[in-house]
Scaffold this motif. Structure first.
Motif, PDB file in Angstrom:
ATOM      1  N   ILE A   1       0.750  -1.154   0.006  1.00  0.00           N
ATOM      2  CA  ILE A   1      -0.021  -0.078  -0.197  1.00  0.00           C
ATOM      3  C   ILE A   1       1.011   1.257  -0.026  1.00  0.00           C
ATOM      4  CG2 ILE A   1      -1.671   1.295   1.181  1.00  0.00           C
ATOM      5  CD1 ILE A   1      -2.647  -1.355   2.496  1.00  0.00           C
ATOM      6  N   PRO A   2       0.861   2.028  -1.149  1.00  0.00           N
ATOM      7  CA  PRO A   2       1.836   3.256  -1.304  1.00  0.00           C
ATOM      8  C   PRO A   2       1.178   4.200  -0.418  1.00  0.00           C
ATOM      9  CG  PRO A   2       0.405   3.031  -3.089  1.00  0.00           C
ATOM     10  CD  PRO A   2       0.052   2.016  -2.419  1.00  0.00           C
ATOM     11  N   TRP A   3       1.322   4.655   0.949  1.00  0.00           N
ATOM     12  CA  TRP A   3       0.798   5.454   1.613  1.00  0.00           C
ATOM     13  C   TRP A   3       1.133   6.896   1.325  1.00  0.00           C
ATOM     14  CZ3 TRP A   3      -3.296   3.775   4.304  1.00  0.00           C
ATOM     15  CH2 TRP A   3      -3.324   2.733   4.748  1.00  0.00           C
ATOM     16  N   ASP A   4       2.263   7.212   1.012  1.00  0.00           N
ATOM     17  CA  ASP A   4       2.782   8.271   0.526  1.00  0.00           C
ATOM     18  C   ASP A   4       2.097   8.828  -0.959  1.00  0.00           C
ATOM     19  OD1 ASP A   4       4.511   8.593   2.645  1.00  0.00           O
ATOM     20  OD2 ASP A   4       6.169   7.889   1.489  1.00  0.00           O
ATOM     21  N   ASP A   5       1.657   7.959  -1.609  1.00  0.00           N
ATOM     22  CA  ASP A   5       1.371   8.378  -3.001  1.00  0.00           C
ATOM     23  C   ASP A   5      -0.278   8.427  -2.881  1.00  0.00           C
ATOM     24  OD1 ASP A   5       3.614   8.054  -4.309  1.00  0.00           O
ATOM     25  OD2 ASP A   5       3.214   6.047  -4.959  1.00  0.00           O
ATOM     26  N   LEU A   6      -0.835   7.738  -1.779  1.00  0.00           N
ATOM     27  CA  LEU A   6      -2.201   7.918  -1.447  1.00  0.00           C
ATOM     28  C   LEU A   6      -2.482   9.260  -0.821  1.00  0.00           C
ATOM     29  CD1 LEU A   6      -3.226   4.222  -0.405  1.00  0.00           C
ATOM     30  CD2 LEU A   6      -3.884   5.534  -2.343  1.00  0.00           C
ATOM     31  N   LYS A   7      -1.545   9.815  -0.152  1.00  0.00           N
ATOM     32  CA  LYS A   7      -1.813  10.947   0.565  1.00  0.00           C
ATOM     33  C   LYS A   7      -1.373  12.144  -0.528  1.00  0.00           C
ATOM     34  CE  LYS A   7       0.269  13.868   4.164  1.00  0.00           C
ATOM     35  NZ  LYS A   7       1.414  13.824   5.265  1.00  0.00           N
ATOM     36  N   LEU A   8      -0.338  11.978  -1.491  1.00  0.00           N
ATOM     37  CA  LEU A   8      -0.240  13.118  -2.498  1.00  0.00           C
ATOM     38  C   LEU A   8      -1.542  13.027  -3.488  1.00  0.00           C
ATOM     39  CD1 LEU A   8       1.810  14.512  -4.224  1.00  0.00           C
ATOM     40  CD2 LEU A   8       2.493  12.556  -5.349  1.00  0.00           C
ATOM     41  N   SER A   9      -2.306  11.800  -3.579  1.00  0.00           N
ATOM     42  CA  SER A   9      -3.315  11.979  -4.390  1.00  0.00           C
ATOM     43  C   SER A   9      -4.453  12.179  -4.187  1.00  0.00           C
ATOM     44  CB  SER A   9      -3.151  10.606  -5.056  1.00  0.00           C
ATOM     45  OG  SER A   9      -2.034  10.162  -5.905  1.00  0.00           O
ATOM     46  N   PHE A  10      -4.679  12.523  -2.657  1.00  0.00           N
ATOM     47  CA  PHE A  10      -5.928  12.646  -2.143  1.00  0.00           C
ATOM     48  C   PHE A  10      -6.655  13.823  -2.929  1.00  0.00           C
ATOM     49  CE2 PHE A  10      -8.877  14.388   1.258  1.00  0.00           C
ATOM     50  CZ  PHE A  10      -9.577  13.111   1.538  1.00  0.00           C
ATOM     51  N   GLY A  11      -6.227  14.866  -2.854  1.00  0.00           N
ATOM     52  CA  GLY A  11      -6.772  16.055  -3.525  1.00  0.00           C
ATOM     53  C   GLY A  11      -7.352  15.617  -4.943  1.00  0.00           C
ATOM     54  N   THR A  12      -6.220  15.130  -5.747  1.00  0.00           N
ATOM     55  CA  THR A  12      -6.618  14.582  -7.119  1.00  0.00           C
ATOM     56  C   THR A  12      -7.892  13.837  -7.067  1.00  0.00           C
ATOM     57  OG1 THR A  12      -4.265  14.558  -7.452  1.00  0.00           O
ATOM     58  CG2 THR A  12      -5.539  13.394  -8.958  1.00  0.00           C
TER      59      THR A  12
END
Length: 507
Positions: free
Chosen positions: A242-253
């Motif tokens: 689970i790529p937590w950093d990428d998920l956090k980065l993509s939340f607004g997206t």
């Protein structure tokens, strides 16, 4: 408060054991169908409609099964997009732009997780929007008279046809063909039209026979022509993290993509293809030079997946409240409602609330089920891509024939289904969209009835069709919806078709 009470009633319907079982089965089957290049949502739902009748499901259960399949296909389309660089359906084509580069970089698992979470957010929030917007639009629909409904049907033909083909003339031809087929049978005065003296055609052409023929049977003919090429995995799927950093980065997206996709879904005819395109291009513009779009940026996976899944939820709104499909798949589902003697529109919310709210509650449940399936179980769905089509297509054929025969018990309908399959095959070979044909058969009689009533009320005055601000606005949107694709075509080009199994119709 009424909305919350209705939603609570809907969950009471949706959480019955059998209905819940149907939702889970629909999610599983939909994900498989979406993952297989060439089937897509419209074909998947059309193939399973006969199964719903063969199982003897009531209206609510049939809708729950098929809408779960619809949502599942929207989730599943991303799997082949990321692993094979082949969109499972057209709405998933934007996912290939960054999903496949991520897979080539050894991040296939991360891309699948991001896309699964983005699909969940888009679908879940659009279902919340459905709860809020649908009752409001249903109340506005009471203002519609025959002139407004005629203009609304015209808007559906203009926009849905314009978005499903590269050629407006072909879209117009397909719509006219559908309207001509709708004229077969008895008119309002009881006079037979275009039946050729055949008693089987007196009741008109059955929606489901036409749909299964144009979608499922034509797909079989395309398969035969391609000599049954097997599919193959393009990249290997390693350990899922689970790529937590990428998920956090993509939340607004995901939030921005959901909003744009939901708006695109509400517009009759726009659908998930436009939703995914708008979400991707808007996010690319928003991020600017800071992003790596086209080279494996996780936001390039999150944006289109949130957009196309949100559009799927938005497309349910015009279908339920106005009786006008928001996409090709909801056009197929509209046929199911009509076959079950259910008339979509504002009265549906008052006369049969258990159907509407049971369906909406099931969509919430389906989204949670799909999230659970599409993250930890994604390796199972990847294995499905290795099923040879020569094994899959006979099953499709069996379901189509058994389902249609169990519905009517008529051999004539089986022959007619094959005839529509041949017609669908030639239309697809000529790149003529089949969705407007279906739309014409579905809405032709209602459109004729609206025009007839408008002319009776106005004593034949054609100006009555433009007599209210709502009607004029719908006419303007219809013209704009037909002309706009001519201007936007260079931005909305279809991707190269990697195999003859790819669908020609969107959504």
């Amino acid at each position: 408060m009424d909305t919350l009470a209705n939603l609570a009633m809907g969950f009471g319907v949706a959480l019955t054991p059998f209905t819940l079982f149907l939702a889970v089965c629909g999610c599983f089957l939909g994900t498989i169908i979406g993952a297989l290049p060439g089937l897509g949502p419209s074909n998947g739902v059309a193939i399973l409609i006969p199964l719903a009748f063969a199982l003897g499901l009531d209206a609510t259960q049939a809708l729950v099964l098929l809408t779960s399949v619809y949502y599942g296909t929207m989730y599943g389309g991303r799997i082949s997009s990321i692993l094979l660089n082949i969109p499972g359906d057209e709405p998933a084509m934007m996912t290939t732009l960054d999903g496949f580069p991520m897979a080539r970089q050894g991040k296939a698992g991360e891309a699948l997780v991001i896309s699964g979470v983005a699909s969940f957010m888009g679908s879940f929030l659009s279902t919340v929007g459905l709860v809020i917007v649908a009752p409001i639009l249903a109340s506005i629909a009471y203002l519609f008279g025959p002139a407004e409904y005629f203009a609304l049907y015209l808007l559906a033909f203009a926009t849905l046809g314009g978005m499903t083909s590269n050629n407006q003339a072909k879209s117009a031809f397909a719509a006219c063909l559908g309207l001509a087929l709708a004229m077969v049978g008895l008119d309002n005065g009881g006079m037979p039209r275009f039946t050729g003296g055949n008693l089987h055609l007196m009741d008109g052409i059955d929606f489901l026979v036409a749909i299964v023929g144009l979608f499922a049977i034509s797909e079989i003919f395309i398969f035969i022509e391609s000599h049954g090429k097997n599919s193959a995995i393009g990249v290997t799927l390693g350990k899922l993290n689970i790529p937590w950093d990428d998920l956090k980065l993509s939340f607004g997206t995901m939030l921005r993509g959901t909003g744009l996709g939901f708006i695109a879904g509400i517009l009759p005819g726009a659908g998930a293809s436009l939703g995914s395109f708008m979400a991707y291009m808007a996010e690319k513009s928003y991020v600017g030079s800071k992003g790596r779009f086209g080279k494996g940026d996780p936001r390039g996976v999150a944006a289109p997946e949130a957009g196309n899944n949100a559009a799927a939820g938005g497309a349910m709104i015009p279908m339920l409240t106005l009786g006008v499909p928001g996409s090709g798949t909801t056009a197929v589902m509209l046929a199911l409602l009509m076959t079950l003697n259910i008339t979509p529109g504002p009265l549906l919310f008052k006369e049969q609330p258990e159907i509407v709210w049971g369906l909406i509650a099931s969509l919430f449940i389906a989204n949670i089920v799909l999230l659970i399936m599409n993250v930890p179980m994604v390796k199972i769905f990847v294995k499905i891509l290795m099923v040879p089509p020569w094994l899959l297509m006979p099953m499709v054929t069996m379901v189509s024939f058994v389902g249609i025969f169990s519905l009517s018990g008529s051999y004539f309908d089986l022959v007619l289904m094959i005839a529509f399959g041949v017609l669908g095959y030639f239309l697809r070979k000529m790149d003529v969209p089949t969705v407007p044909v279906i739309l014409g058969i579905l809405l032709g009689n209602a459109m004729e009835d609206s025009l007839r009533r408008a002319m009776v009320i106005s004593d034949g005055d054609i100006a009555f069709l433009f007599s209210t601000p709502i009607a004029v606005g719908l006419w303007i949107f219809a013209i704009a919806g037909f002309v706009a694709p001519l201007v936007l075509r260079k931005f909305l080009r279809k991707p190269p078709v990697p195999s003859s199994d790819m669908p020609l119709d969107a959504d």
